[in-house]
Scaffold this active site. Structure first.
Site, PDB file in Angstrom:
ATOM      1  N   ARG A  95       0.812  -1.225   0.000  1.00 43.17           N
ATOM      2  CA  ARG A  95       0.000   0.000   0.000  1.00 43.17           C
ATOM      3  C   ARG A  95       0.848   1.279   0.000  1.00 43.17           C
ATOM      4  O   ARG A  95       0.403   2.308  -0.499  1.00 43.17           O
ATOM      5  CB  ARG A  95      -0.900   0.010   1.236  1.00 43.17           C
ATOM      6  CG  ARG A  95      -1.878  -1.155   1.282  1.00 43.17           C
ATOM      7  CD  ARG A  95      -3.289  -0.661   1.095  1.00 43.17           C
ATOM      8  NE  ARG A  95      -4.247  -1.741   1.111  1.00 43.17           N
ATOM      9  CZ  ARG A  95      -5.157  -1.902   2.065  1.00 43.17           C
ATOM     10  NH1 ARG A  95      -5.202  -1.074   3.088  1.00 43.17           N
ATOM     11  NH2 ARG A  95      -6.023  -2.880   1.987  1.00 43.17           N
TER      12      ARG A  95
ATOM     13  N   ASP B 268     -16.618   9.407   6.803  1.00 41.71           N
ATOM     14  CA  ASP B 268     -15.521   8.444   6.754  1.00 41.71           C
ATOM     15  C   ASP B 268     -14.241   9.179   7.154  1.00 41.71           C
ATOM     16  O   ASP B 268     -14.184  10.407   7.086  1.00 41.71           O
ATOM     17  CB  ASP B 268     -15.368   7.852   5.338  1.00 41.71           C
ATOM     18  CG  ASP B 268     -14.651   6.497   5.356  1.00 41.71           C
ATOM     19  OD1 ASP B 268     -15.332   5.465   5.346  1.00 41.71           O
ATOM     20  OD2 ASP B 268     -13.397   6.488   5.413  1.00 41.71           O
TER      21      ASP B 268
HETATM   22  C1  LIG Z   1     -14.582  -2.010   5.086  1.00 45.17           C
HETATM   23  S1  LIG Z   1     -15.170  -0.383   4.887  1.00 45.17           S
HETATM   24  C2  LIG Z   1     -16.890  -0.612   5.266  1.00 45.17           C
HETATM   25  C3  LIG Z   1     -17.774   0.272   4.417  1.00 45.17           C
HETATM   26  C4  LIG Z   1     -19.277   0.132   4.653  1.00 45.17           C
HETATM   27  N1  LIG Z   1     -19.644   0.540   5.989  1.00 45.17           N
HETATM   28  C5  LIG Z   1     -19.764  -1.266   4.389  1.00 45.17           C
HETATM   29  O1  LIG Z   1     -20.190  -1.951   5.322  1.00 45.17           O
HETATM   30  O2  LIG Z   1     -19.745  -1.697   3.236  1.00 45.17           O
HETATM   31  C6  LIG Z   1     -14.553   0.407   6.378  1.00 45.17           C
HETATM   32  C7  LIG Z   1     -14.519   1.935   6.281  1.00 45.17           C
HETATM   33  O3  LIG Z   1     -14.260   2.458   7.584  1.00 45.17           O
HETATM   34  C8  LIG Z   1     -13.421   3.595   7.455  1.00 45.17           C
HETATM   35  N2  LIG Z   1     -12.725   3.849   8.730  1.00 45.17           N
HETATM   36  C9  LIG Z   1     -11.708   3.130   9.280  1.00 45.17           C
HETATM   37  N3  LIG Z   1     -11.323   3.672  10.441  1.00 45.17           N
HETATM   38  C10 LIG Z   1     -12.111   4.753  10.643  1.00 45.17           C
HETATM   39  C11 LIG Z   1     -12.196   5.739  11.666  1.00 45.17           C
HETATM   40  N4  LIG Z   1     -11.386   5.719  12.729  1.00 45.17           N
HETATM   41  N5  LIG Z   1     -13.117   6.713  11.529  1.00 45.17           N
HETATM   42  C12 LIG Z   1     -13.954   6.742  10.451  1.00 45.17           C
HETATM   43  N6  LIG Z   1     -13.923   5.854   9.464  1.00 45.17           N
HETATM   44  C13 LIG Z   1     -13.013   4.861   9.552  1.00 45.17           C
HETATM   45  C14 LIG Z   1     -12.489   3.229   6.304  1.00 45.17           C
HETATM   46  O4  LIG Z   1     -11.916   4.366   5.709  1.00 45.17           O
HETATM   47  C15 LIG Z   1     -13.419   2.448   5.373  1.00 45.17           C
HETATM   48  O5  LIG Z   1     -13.956   3.293   4.367  1.00 45.17           O
END
Ligand SMILES: C[S@@+](CC[C@H](N)C(=O)[O-])C[C@H]1O[C@@H](n2cnc3c(N)ncnc32)[C@H](O)[C@@H]1O
Length: 291
Positions: A61, A162
């Site tokens: 990454r 996000d």
């Molecule tokens: C695997 S995706 C899930 C997306 C969606 N909620 C779904 O279920 O399809 C996880 C998301 O959480 C976000 N994320 C991770 N850590 C975070 C944080 N501390 N605060 C806000 N968003 C976060 C990531 O950027 C990513 O876009």
């Protein structure tokens, strides 16, 4: 930097300039100390702990970004990241390290429950909904479609947040490849999606009138969300799984503080709130209600 082509040893395979090869070799390994610095940095920023066996993922990454900045190996880059990187650089690394997998109507029974049970049982308007890990927008647009279908264009508000700025930019555009349509109900496809033509062939766009109903904001779940106000429904799916129990507890306290009494909190089926001390009642698998 130019790759120098020399005589091919196999048709179609070119040897590369040795000095470039050396640089990329250095950039393909990560010392324990450098990994630790990146691990600590990312955990402090996002709450997510990258375990030791994910070294190759970190390399994959960050490698081209690091080389593009002029660093040839992770030791000097990780020191720079911890000590000198500015806000934009730090945010960019968080972007690169987050896992953003998502799709339209993921875990579809949540959308059915929203439309058939939650919406009819809340009698004030606007109904306020927060999609708290919105990634590239598929989840908040699925919510917007379900809400619009049930309520029309008024009587609901949707905030989508996000930590990743790059994901939020993609989400705001609302432009996706046709392959992303796999789980979209056909009636929503017809009603809420526009087929791309010309340079957008093979793509579709979420209808502008729906896009403008989603309020995208940058928000880190580790922080208070008091500025976002109170919500009737919070979707926080497929993100809690990345946090250890202390961070998960903190994140859920922050979310709980924004949930109205009687409000719903929806996680993914693979996540559990077991062992957390919050006045939330499990009403369906992965659907909780504030008591
Ligand atoms: C695997 S995706 C899930 C997306 C969606 N909620 C779904 O279920 O399809 C996880 C998301 O959480 C976000 N994320 C991770 N850590 C975070 C944080 N501390 N605060 C806000 N968003 C976060 C990531 O950027 C990513 O876009």
């Amino acid at each position: 930097m130019q790759l120098q082509a020399v005589k091919p040893i196999n048709p179609g395979i070119n040897m590369i300039n040795t000095s470039v090869f050396d640089a990329s070799l250095n950039a393909s390994s990560l010392s324990k100390a450098a990994f630790k610095k990146i691990q600590t940095f990312f955990q402090q920023q996002s709450g997510i702990f990258i375990s030791e066996h994910k070294q190759q993922l970190v390399i994959a990454r960050l490698r081209s970004h690091m080389l593009a900045l002029g660093f040839k190996e992770f030791d000097s880059y990780s020191t720079y990241l911890i000590n000198k990187a500015n806000r934009d650089e730090r945010a960019h690394v968080v972007d690169l390290l987050t896992t953003n997998e998502t799709y339209f109507f993921r875990e579809p029974n949540h959308f059915t429950y929203l439309a058939n049970t939650i919406v009819p049982s809340v009698n004030h308007r606007p109904l306020r909904v927060w999609c708290a890990a919105a990634s590239s927008g598929e989840e908040p647009y699925s919510l917007a479609m379900a809400l619009h279908d049930k309520l029309g264009s008024t009587g609901w508000e949707l905030t989508a947040s996000d930590i990743s700025v790059r994901m939020l930019e993609t989400a705001e555009q609302g432009l996706y490849r046709m392959q992303r349509l796999e789980f979209m109900p056909p009636e929503y496809l017809k009603k809420y999606c526009r087929k791309g033509v010309g340079p957008y062939e093979g793509m579709f766009m979420v209808a502008p009138e729906l896009r403008k109903q989603v309020n995208f904001v940058h928000h880190n779940l580790l922080e208070s969300a008091a500025n976002l106000g109170q919500f009737d429904i919070i979707f926080v799916r497929n993100v809690l799984i990345y946090f250890d129990s202390d961070v998960k507890n903190q994140v859920l306290q922050n979310l709980y503080a924004q949930l109205r009494p009687g409000g719903w909190l929806v996680t993914s089926h693979s996540e559990s709130l077991n062992g957390l001390d919050l006045p939330l009642k499990l009403v369906r698998p992965s659907i909780y209600r504030r008591t």
